[in-house]
Enzyme design. Structure first.
Site, PDB file in Angstrom:
ATOM      1  CB  SER A  70      -0.939   0.000   1.208  1.00  0.00           C
ATOM      2  OG  SER A  70      -0.207  -0.174   2.399  1.00  0.00           O
ATOM      3  CB  THR A 204      -0.968   6.394   4.736  1.00  0.00           C
ATOM      4  OG1 THR A 204      -2.094   6.621   3.900  1.00  0.00           O
ATOM      5  CG2 THR A 204       0.003   7.541   4.632  1.00  0.00           C
ATOM      6  CB  THR A 222      -0.343   6.382   0.585  1.00  0.00           C
ATOM      7  OG1 THR A 222      -1.275   5.319   0.419  1.00  0.00           O
ATOM      8  CG2 THR A 222      -0.916   7.632  -0.053  1.00  0.00           C
ATOM      9  NE  ARG A 232      -8.864   8.546  -2.667  1.00  0.00           N
ATOM     10  CZ  ARG A 232      -8.109   8.119  -1.671  1.00  0.00           C
ATOM     11  NH1 ARG A 232      -6.831   7.845  -1.885  1.00  0.00           N
ATOM     12  NH2 ARG A 232      -8.616   7.966  -0.458  1.00  0.00           N
ATOM     13  CB  VAL A 233      -5.841  13.740  -4.377  1.00  0.00           C
ATOM     14  CG1 VAL A 233      -4.846  14.112  -3.276  1.00  0.00           C
ATOM     15  CG2 VAL A 233      -5.191  13.874  -5.755  1.00  0.00           C
ATOM     16  N   GLY A 234      -6.344  11.437  -1.914  1.00  0.00           N
ATOM     17  CA  GLY A 234      -6.855  11.258  -0.561  1.00  0.00           C
ATOM     18  C   GLY A 234      -6.245  12.233   0.419  1.00  0.00           C
ATOM     19  CG  ASP A 235      -5.770  10.925   4.512  1.00  0.00           C
ATOM     20  OD1 ASP A 235      -5.599  10.047   3.644  1.00  0.00           O
ATOM     21  OD2 ASP A 235      -5.540  10.723   5.716  1.00  0.00           O
ATOM     22  CB  THR A 255      -2.926   5.501   8.623  1.00  0.00           C
ATOM     23  OG1 THR A 255      -2.936   4.436   7.671  1.00  0.00           O
ATOM     24  CG2 THR A 255      -3.230   4.935   9.990  1.00  0.00           C
ATOM     25  N   GLY A 256      -5.748   5.500   7.015  1.00  0.00           N
ATOM     26  CA  GLY A 256      -7.079   4.924   6.917  1.00  0.00           C
ATOM     27  C   GLY A 256      -7.825   5.413   5.702  1.00  0.00           C
ATOM     28  CG  ASP A 257     -12.336   5.675   3.780  1.00  0.00           C
ATOM     29  OD1 ASP A 257     -12.004   6.498   2.908  1.00  0.00           O
ATOM     30  OD2 ASP A 257     -13.353   4.974   3.698  1.00  0.00           O
ATOM     31  N   GLY A 258      -8.980   7.827   3.636  1.00  0.00           N
ATOM     32  CA  GLY A 258      -8.690   9.245   3.466  1.00  0.00           C
ATOM     33  C   GLY A 258      -9.843  10.056   2.945  1.00  0.00           C
TER      34      GLY A 258
END
Length: 344
Positions: A70, A204, A222, A232-235, A255-258
């Protein structure tokens, strides 16, 4: 004098469960049981490197190791089968940030983020343009695809593209692959708040370092959500969401569901709690509790450390994810040590 001694003892006894007393400085703390990342960052500090150097090298080690598939190349293919990377690094002395998102064909994302910080007046570069910048900075242009990522992509296609990140489209995204389009009449469904990400796919690496003088640096790296919609861009590369560093207070990394967590700027919020004197563990717990009110089934965790060397972590309890493992290095530990906290 006796009163002061009693007061100190009471503070120790009454400290919150999971809280850590001042661990001495420097401190390296990172998400998950990514031991080689912690060891690499610690060696950098021991050899006289800066806090930023240690963050870059520590997170970069996970990119090399492809931590849990990941982080780094060859993992989490998007819905077109391509692996792209997100990363950021933050200097808690100057409050400068360097970040990249949707980075293609470059393996060392945290390294490119460091170059954004050092050689531009920008904060965040994205996509193919970020890759061109990286090449100008001397990074090799490489294929991030591996046989493993191709296999993950093929399996997903064979499972009718399940799960995916589309909603309110036709054909029904819960039953088939696209291409999707807007329906003539939209019937909105309540958004699923439970993470579609596997709790085994940790995602992450986030790292916070407090130097001997209290200088704070943080960073993340990540390859994002598996089967994400391209672009898509996460946190992770967003300052205050993926991580945050402030040498007047402390640092945090999430860390997790951004897609859920970034809406709450959890790393920034945790640092602000610590600025007000909140214990790092409690600061982390308060951040998780805040997100729970809106997304009770989200997958996520956060690490926190203040400038005295105290640290802590917290996570949201969901099926299959009841404890969160993280790494800590400090002068009071004989080696980088894996620690665990019960989720709330």
């Amino acid at each position: 004098m006796v009163f002061l001694v009693v007061l100190v003892l009471l503070l120790v006894v009454l400290s919150p469960a999971g809280a850590c007393s001042a661990a001495g400085l420097p401190v390296v703390i990172n998400t998950w049981a990514f031991r080689t990342a912690a060891e690499t960052a610690w060696r950098v500090l021991e050899s006289g490197g800066s806090e930023l150097d240690a963050v870059e090298r520590g997170c970069g080690q996970c990119e090399i190791d492809q931590c849990d598939g990941s982080v780094g190349y060859g993992g989490s293919p998007d819905e077109s089968g391509e692996t792209t990377l997100d990363a950021m690094i933050m200097d808690g002395n100057t409050m400068e940030v360097g970040a990249v998102a949707d980075l293609r064909h470059i393996k060392n994302a945290i390294g490119v983020a460091r170059k954004v910080l050092e050689y531009t007046k920008h904060t965040l570069l994205v996509g193919e343009s970020a890759s061109l910048f990286a090449v100008r900075m001397g990074f090799p242009y490489e294929d991030l695809t591996t046989q493993k990522s191709l296999s993950l992509y093929s399996e997903w296609l064979n499972q009718s593209c399940q799960p995916n990140y589309w909603k309110n489209v036709v054909p029904d995204s819960s039953k088939s692959c696209g291409p999707y389009k807007r329906p003539g009449k939209v019937t909105y469904k309540e958004e699923q708040t439970i993470s579609q990400r596997s709790v085994q796919n940790h995602d992450t690496i986030g790292m916070v370092i407090i130097g001997v003088s209290g200088t704070v640096a943080s960073g993340t790296s990540t390859n994002g959500a598996v089967h994400k919609i391209p672009g898509r861009v996460g946190d992770s590369p967003i300052a205050g969401a993926g991580s945050y560093a402030d040498s007047t207070a402390g640092g945090a990394a999430a860390t997790g569901d951004g897609d859920i967590m970034m809406r709450f700027l959890p790393s920034y919020q945790a640092v602000e709690y610590m600025r007000m004197g909140t214990d790092p563990t409690v600061a982390c717990q308060k951040v998780i509790s805040r997100i729970q009110k809106y997304a009770p089934k989200f997958f996520g965790a956060i690490i926190c450390a203040n400038t005295t060397g105290s640290y802590g972590a917290a996570c949201n309890k969901i099926p299959g994810f009841t404890q969160f493992h993280f790494m800590v290095s400090s002068p009071l530990l004989s080696r980088p040590t894996e620690q665990v906290v019960d989720c709330i």
